[in-house]
Design a protein around this motif. Structure first.
Motif, mmCIF file in Angstrom:
data_model
loop_
_atom_site.group_PDB
_atom_site.id
_atom_site.type_symbol
_atom_site.label_atom_id
_atom_site.label_comp_id
_atom_site.label_asym_id
_atom_site.label_seq_id
_atom_site.Cartn_x
_atom_site.Cartn_y
_atom_site.Cartn_z
ATOM 1 N N SER A 92 37.620 52.617 44.728
ATOM 2 C CA SER A 92 37.707 52.106 46.105
ATOM 3 C C SER A 92 36.577 51.129 46.400
ATOM 4 C CB SER A 92 37.660 53.273 47.107
ATOM 5 O OG SER A 92 38.810 54.080 46.975
ATOM 6 N N ALA A 93 35.403 51.385 45.819
ATOM 7 C CA ALA A 93 34.284 50.455 45.990
ATOM 8 C C ALA A 93 34.643 49.087 45.425
ATOM 9 C CB ALA A 93 33.047 51.004 45.291
ATOM 10 N N THR A 94 35.263 49.082 44.244
ATOM 11 C CA THR A 94 35.701 47.814 43.639
ATOM 12 C C THR A 94 36.727 47.111 44.517
ATOM 13 O OG1 THR A 94 35.357 48.760 41.440
ATOM 14 C CG2 THR A 94 36.713 46.784 41.578
ATOM 15 N N ALA A 95 37.696 47.872 45.001
ATOM 16 C CA ALA A 95 38.752 47.280 45.836
ATOM 17 C C ALA A 95 38.175 46.650 47.101
ATOM 18 C CB ALA A 95 39.775 48.357 46.197
ATOM 19 N N PHE A 96 37.282 47.365 47.763
ATOM 20 C CA PHE A 96 36.713 46.838 49.015
ATOM 21 C C PHE A 96 35.869 45.599 48.760
ATOM 22 C CE2 PHE A 96 38.080 50.661 51.134
ATOM 23 C CZ PHE A 96 38.199 50.274 52.460
ATOM 24 N N MET A 97 35.100 45.577 47.660
ATOM 25 C CA MET A 97 34.293 44.392 47.356
ATOM 26 C C MET A 97 35.187 43.171 47.144
ATOM 27 S SD MET A 97 31.058 45.473 44.950
ATOM 28 C CE MET A 97 31.984 46.346 43.681
ATOM 29 N N ILE A 98 36.255 43.346 46.385
ATOM 30 C CA ILE A 98 37.139 42.218 46.068
ATOM 31 C C ILE A 98 37.902 41.752 47.300
ATOM 32 C CG2 ILE A 98 39.222 41.579 44.783
ATOM 33 C CD1 ILE A 98 38.183 43.364 42.498
ATOM 34 N N LEU A 99 38.480 42.696 48.047
ATOM 35 C CA LEU A 99 39.310 42.329 49.197
ATOM 36 C C LEU A 99 38.484 41.772 50.348
ATOM 37 C CD1 LEU A 99 41.801 45.347 49.272
ATOM 38 C CD2 LEU A 99 42.239 43.029 48.459
ATOM 39 N N ILE A 100 37.316 42.346 50.575
ATOM 40 C CA ILE A 100 36.519 41.955 51.742
ATOM 41 C C ILE A 100 35.925 40.553 51.578
ATOM 42 C CG2 ILE A 100 34.149 42.700 51.187
ATOM 43 C CD1 ILE A 100 34.238 44.285 53.856
ATOM 44 N N THR A 101 35.734 40.130 50.310
ATOM 45 C CA THR A 101 35.208 38.785 50.056
ATOM 46 C C THR A 101 36.309 37.787 49.717
ATOM 47 O OG1 THR A 101 34.856 39.342 47.716
ATOM 48 C CG2 THR A 101 33.001 39.700 49.225
ATOM 49 N N GLY A 102 37.539 38.274 49.570
ATOM 50 C CA GLY A 102 38.655 37.385 49.234
ATOM 51 C C GLY A 102 38.610 36.859 47.819
ATOM 52 N N ALA A 103 37.893 37.540 46.929
ATOM 53 C CA ALA A 103 37.736 37.069 45.554
ATOM 54 C C ALA A 103 38.865 37.595 44.669
ATOM 55 C CB ALA A 103 36.377 37.504 45.014
ATOM 56 N N VAL A 122 41.172 32.032 36.424
ATOM 57 C CA VAL A 122 40.476 33.321 36.548
ATOM 58 C C VAL A 122 41.471 34.439 36.269
ATOM 59 C CG1 VAL A 122 39.178 34.863 38.061
ATOM 60 C CG2 VAL A 122 38.868 32.382 38.239
ATOM 61 N N GLY A 123 41.243 35.195 35.215
ATOM 62 C CA GLY A 123 42.181 36.238 34.815
ATOM 63 C C GLY A 123 42.026 37.507 35.641
ATOM 64 N N ALA A 124 43.148 38.187 35.839
ATOM 65 C CA ALA A 124 43.121 39.443 36.602
ATOM 66 C C ALA A 124 42.724 40.627 35.732
ATOM 67 C CB ALA A 124 44.492 39.701 37.226
ATOM 68 N N ASN A 125 42.960 40.535 34.415
ATOM 69 C CA ASN A 125 42.650 41.639 33.507
ATOM 70 C C ASN A 125 41.225 41.532 32.988
ATOM 71 O OD1 ASN A 125 45.125 42.935 33.638
ATOM 72 N ND2 ASN A 125 46.016 41.642 32.071
ATOM 73 N N GLY A 126 40.274 41.592 33.883
ATOM 74 C CA GLY A 126 38.878 41.483 33.491
ATOM 75 C C GLY A 126 37.971 41.692 34.685
ATOM 76 N N PRO A 127 36.663 41.497 34.487
ATOM 77 C CA PRO A 127 35.697 41.751 35.562
ATOM 78 C C PRO A 127 35.456 40.572 36.493
ATOM 79 C CG PRO A 127 34.535 41.207 33.557
ATOM 80 C CD PRO A 127 36.003 41.168 33.218
ATOM 81 N N ALA A 128 36.202 39.472 36.290
ATOM 82 C CA ALA A 128 35.890 38.235 37.016
ATOM 83 C C ALA A 128 35.985 38.411 38.537
ATOM 84 C CB ALA A 128 36.821 37.116 36.558
ATOM 85 N N PHE A 129 37.016 39.104 39.029
ATOM 86 C CA PHE A 129 37.168 39.290 40.476
ATOM 87 C C PHE A 129 35.941 39.979 41.063
ATOM 88 C CE2 PHE A 129 42.138 39.386 40.695
ATOM 89 C CZ PHE A 129 42.154 38.061 40.284
ATOM 90 N N THR A 130 35.480 41.042 40.401
ATOM 91 C CA THR A 130 34.329 41.792 40.913
ATOM 92 C C THR A 130 33.059 40.959 40.813
ATOM 93 O OG1 THR A 130 35.414 43.766 40.029
ATOM 94 C CG2 THR A 130 33.163 44.022 40.796
#
Length: 294
Positions: A92-103, A122-130
């Motif tokens: 959930s911490a990961t989800a909120f960081m990504i969604l709240i910043t729009g990354a 930017v690939g979705a199967n990796g750490p790039a979003f975070t």
């Protein structure tokens, strides 16, 4: 590492506290759409959730079996609680960081985007979003922190899976005396780690999905068979709760008295602890009363 990760997430959430109601509304709104039920929830949520907490895979008992507790239900409760730490907090911490910043980007069919906030490379199967999520709020921190986080998470994961595999090999060797299996396991693990560092994550995720799927299905079938025949986990939990209510100072576990078969370790432990042979109790007798006597 998990604690540091959660702290960073809370800092980002606090710095964007005004966005929290919108993000919570987005999560709840999207979760109950038909597309979520047939697509994202099953296709991504369940798969990645299982990776996170390993519920139902059959990998949890390896580490749990090495714990030293007075009653198996104690470790079972710890294992159940760990699911909330892994999935509810870290994921959930990961989800909120990504969604709240729009990354993030939302991929659609045929290489299209339903939502595109980042470059298409930017690939979705990796750490790039975070990484980009932390970097957008804390410039200069995101890439370095995620690199360290991934190192520790990956290192502990490798240790855990090697321990699981080595335990399985040791069990197999009780029946099949084949030399060199441990060396072969180490060679395969080292090769896999090296291969994973130089190749894209897509192949690793695909292989992982197949492996976890096969393992989970086999394990779940076994769980259902055992559950409907003997229900050992439920019986053990009830015995533990009964001893709790009676306020015992030291828990004991007598599997024979509870009708649980093939629990050789716990039978021996009970005999060593109480000084009497593990025996089934007569109908109407108190199980906990017997387990407390020596």
């Amino acid at each position: 590492m998990a604690l540091a990760y959660i702290i960073i997430a809370f800092v980002i959430i606090l710095l964007n506290i005004g966005e929290v109601p919108r993000i919570v509304g987005m999560i709840l709104g999207d979760a109950f759409t038909p597309m979520a039920g047939f697509g994202a929830a099953i296709g991504w949520g369940v798969k990645r959730g299982v990776y996170s907490n390993e519920a139902g895979q059959g990998t949890g008992p390896h580490a749990a079996a090495a714990a030293n507790v007075d009653h198996p239900a104690q470790q079972g409760l710890v294992q159940s609680f760990s699911i909330y730490i892994d999935t509810l907090l870290v994921c959930s911490a990961t989800a909120f960081m990504i969604l709240i910043t729009g990354a993030y980007n939302v991929h659609g069919p045929e290489s299209t985007f339903l939502v595109q906030n980042l470059a298409e490379t930017v690939g979705a199967n990796g750490p790039a979003f975070t990484q980009l999520a932390i970097e957008s709020t804390m410039p200069g921190v995101g890439k370095l922190f995620i690199a360290f986080a991934l190192f520790f998470f990956a290192f502990t994961t490798i240790l855990a899976y090697y321990y699981i595999a080595e335990t399985n090999i040791a069990y197999i060797r009780r029946t099949f005396k084949v030399n060199g299996l441990m060396f072969l396991l180490k060679l395969v693990l080292i090769t896999s780690v090296f291969y994973g560092t130089v190749k894209a994550a897509n192949l690793a995720w695909a292989m992982g999905d197949v492996g976890v799927g096969l393992m989970a299905w086999l394990n779940i079938v076994g769980i259902l068979i055992i559950f409907f025949i003997a229900k050992p986990a439920i019986v053990a939990l009830k015995d533990y709760e009964k001893q709790q209510k009676e306020g015992v100072e030291e828990y004991t576990f007598n599997p024979v008295a509870l009708g649980i078969k093939n629990a050789d370790y716990w039978e021996g432990r009970y005999e060593r602890k109480t000084g009497k042979k593990s025996e089934a109790v007569k109908k109407g007798d108190s199980v906990s009363a017997q387990t407390q006597t020596s």
